[in-house]
Design an enzyme around this catalytic site. Structure first.
Site, mmCIF file in Angstrom:
data_model
loop_
_atom_site.group_PDB
_atom_site.id
_atom_site.type_symbol
_atom_site.label_atom_id
_atom_site.label_comp_id
_atom_site.label_asym_id
_atom_site.label_seq_id
_atom_site.Cartn_x
_atom_site.Cartn_y
_atom_site.Cartn_z
ATOM 1 N N GLY A 161 -0.422 -5.191 1.748
ATOM 2 C CA GLY A 161 -1.464 -4.241 2.158
ATOM 3 C C GLY A 161 -2.603 -4.813 2.973
ATOM 4 O O GLY A 161 -3.240 -4.096 3.740
ATOM 5 N N GLU A 165 -7.945 -9.241 0.059
ATOM 6 C CA GLU A 165 -7.213 -8.141 -0.598
ATOM 7 C C GLU A 165 -7.397 -6.838 0.156
ATOM 8 O O GLU A 165 -8.421 -6.637 0.810
ATOM 9 C CB GLU A 165 -7.740 -7.949 -2.030
ATOM 10 C CG GLU A 165 -6.950 -8.688 -3.090
ATOM 11 C CD GLU A 165 -5.613 -8.023 -3.419
ATOM 12 O OE1 GLU A 165 -5.154 -7.148 -2.670
ATOM 13 O OE2 GLU A 165 -5.017 -8.410 -4.436
ATOM 14 N N ASP A 166 -6.411 -5.960 0.048
ATOM 15 C CA ASP A 166 -6.572 -4.617 0.621
ATOM 16 C C ASP A 166 -7.469 -3.758 -0.259
ATOM 17 O O ASP A 166 -8.396 -3.111 0.205
ATOM 18 C CB ASP A 166 -5.204 -3.949 0.830
ATOM 19 C CG ASP A 166 -4.334 -3.895 -0.424
ATOM 20 O OD1 ASP A 166 -4.698 -4.515 -1.449
ATOM 21 O OD2 ASP A 166 -3.287 -3.229 -0.386
ATOM 22 N N ASP A 183 -8.312 -2.185 -7.503
ATOM 23 C CA ASP A 183 -8.239 -0.922 -8.245
ATOM 24 C C ASP A 183 -8.634 -1.216 -9.695
ATOM 25 O O ASP A 183 -9.819 -1.249 -10.021
ATOM 26 C CB ASP A 183 -6.801 -0.395 -8.090
ATOM 27 C CG ASP A 183 -6.561 0.938 -8.741
ATOM 28 O OD1 ASP A 183 -7.508 1.723 -8.866
ATOM 29 O OD2 ASP A 183 -5.408 1.220 -9.123
ATOM 30 N N LYS A 202 -12.431 0.290 -5.851
ATOM 31 C CA LYS A 202 -12.622 1.535 -6.611
ATOM 32 C C LYS A 202 -13.359 1.183 -7.893
ATOM 33 O O LYS A 202 -12.719 0.904 -8.922
ATOM 34 C CB LYS A 202 -11.259 2.138 -6.968
ATOM 35 C CG LYS A 202 -10.472 2.703 -5.818
ATOM 36 C CD LYS A 202 -9.145 3.228 -6.368
ATOM 37 C CE LYS A 202 -8.293 3.831 -5.296
ATOM 38 N NZ LYS A 202 -6.922 4.111 -5.798
ATOM 39 N N PHE A 257 -6.073 7.935 -4.760
ATOM 40 C CA PHE A 257 -5.107 7.130 -4.020
ATOM 41 C C PHE A 257 -5.345 7.251 -2.518
ATOM 42 O O PHE A 257 -5.561 8.337 -1.991
ATOM 43 C CB PHE A 257 -3.680 7.591 -4.368
ATOM 44 C CG PHE A 257 -2.630 6.643 -3.889
ATOM 45 C CD1 PHE A 257 -2.366 5.469 -4.569
ATOM 46 C CD2 PHE A 257 -1.902 6.921 -2.735
ATOM 47 C CE1 PHE A 257 -1.401 4.584 -4.107
ATOM 48 C CE2 PHE A 257 -0.937 6.047 -2.274
ATOM 49 C CZ PHE A 257 -0.686 4.878 -2.968
#
Ligand code: 5GP
Length: 184
Positions: free
Chosen positions: A48, A102-103, A106, A134, A155
């Site tokens: 990602g 990192e993409d 979460d 997030k 998402f």
């Protein structure tokens, strides 16, 4: 920007290409100042993060190296549970200033389990730069030094992030439309 369809789901615009490029440029400037004369090793976590990593890296005005890894996790034989390893990590990290790219963070689980593996190689420092975070979903403690955008717990796809293989090539970031079930 219009809403898009990826597989069976509808996504609505969240971040424009302009917002993204301005923010990535600001992060690159900050990282360049923080790592001046340090020659950091960026470790981009595939898949990602490839687009974020490429854009960030090309804007870095300092000497820096980049390498791409995949994180694989599996259940260990012992009760201690998860073992997290990197595929494709050929560099000797000892004494290096490592910046993980990192993409999205979460729950924080991936990095929480992976960073101790990195520390075993005695790098001089380990920091994290993530394109998205997030905060409402993050339950594992992870220290994030550079965050592109904090976003709601829905998402998202685009700018490298996929839904079941598709959606990575959008220049913008889209979030799952309200009413479309979030199964992530
Ligand atoms: P974590 O371990 O922090 O829960 O999850 C990290 C990984 O989950 C990310 O690197 C990414 O691959 C995936 N992920 C988490 N949230 C999303 C999302 O909203 N969209 C996409 N495409 N992937 C996500």
């Amino acid at each position: 920007m219009e809403r898009i369809q990826v597989h069976d789901k509808t996504f609505v615009p969240l971040l424009t290409a302009d917002q993204i490029s301005l923010r990535v440029a600001a992060l690159a400037k900050q990282i360049g100042e923080d790592y001046k004369e340090k020659r950091p090793l960026l470790l981009a976590v595939l898949n990602g993060s490839f687009m974020f990593a490429a854009d960030l890296f090309r804007l870095l005005a300092i000497d820096a190296e980049i390498s791409f890894i995949k994180i694989a996790s599996y259940q260990g034989m012992r009760s201690s549970g998860k073992v997290v390893t990197a595929i494709g990590m050929e560099q000797d990290l000892s004494g290096r200033d490592v910046l993980l790219i990192e993409d999205i963070v979460d729950t924080g689980k991936t990095l929480h389990h992976f960073i101790p593996t990195l520390l075993q190689q005695h790098p001089a420092s380990v920091r994290v730069a993530t394109f998205l975070h997030k905060p409402d979903a993050t339950v594992y403690p992870v220290s994030l030094s550079y965050v592109g955008f904090e976003i709601p717990d829905r998402f998202v796809v685009g700018y490298g992030l996929d839904y079941d293989g598709l959606g990575r090539n959008h220049h913008q970031v889209y979030q799952l439309a309200t009413g479309d079930a979030d199964e992530s």
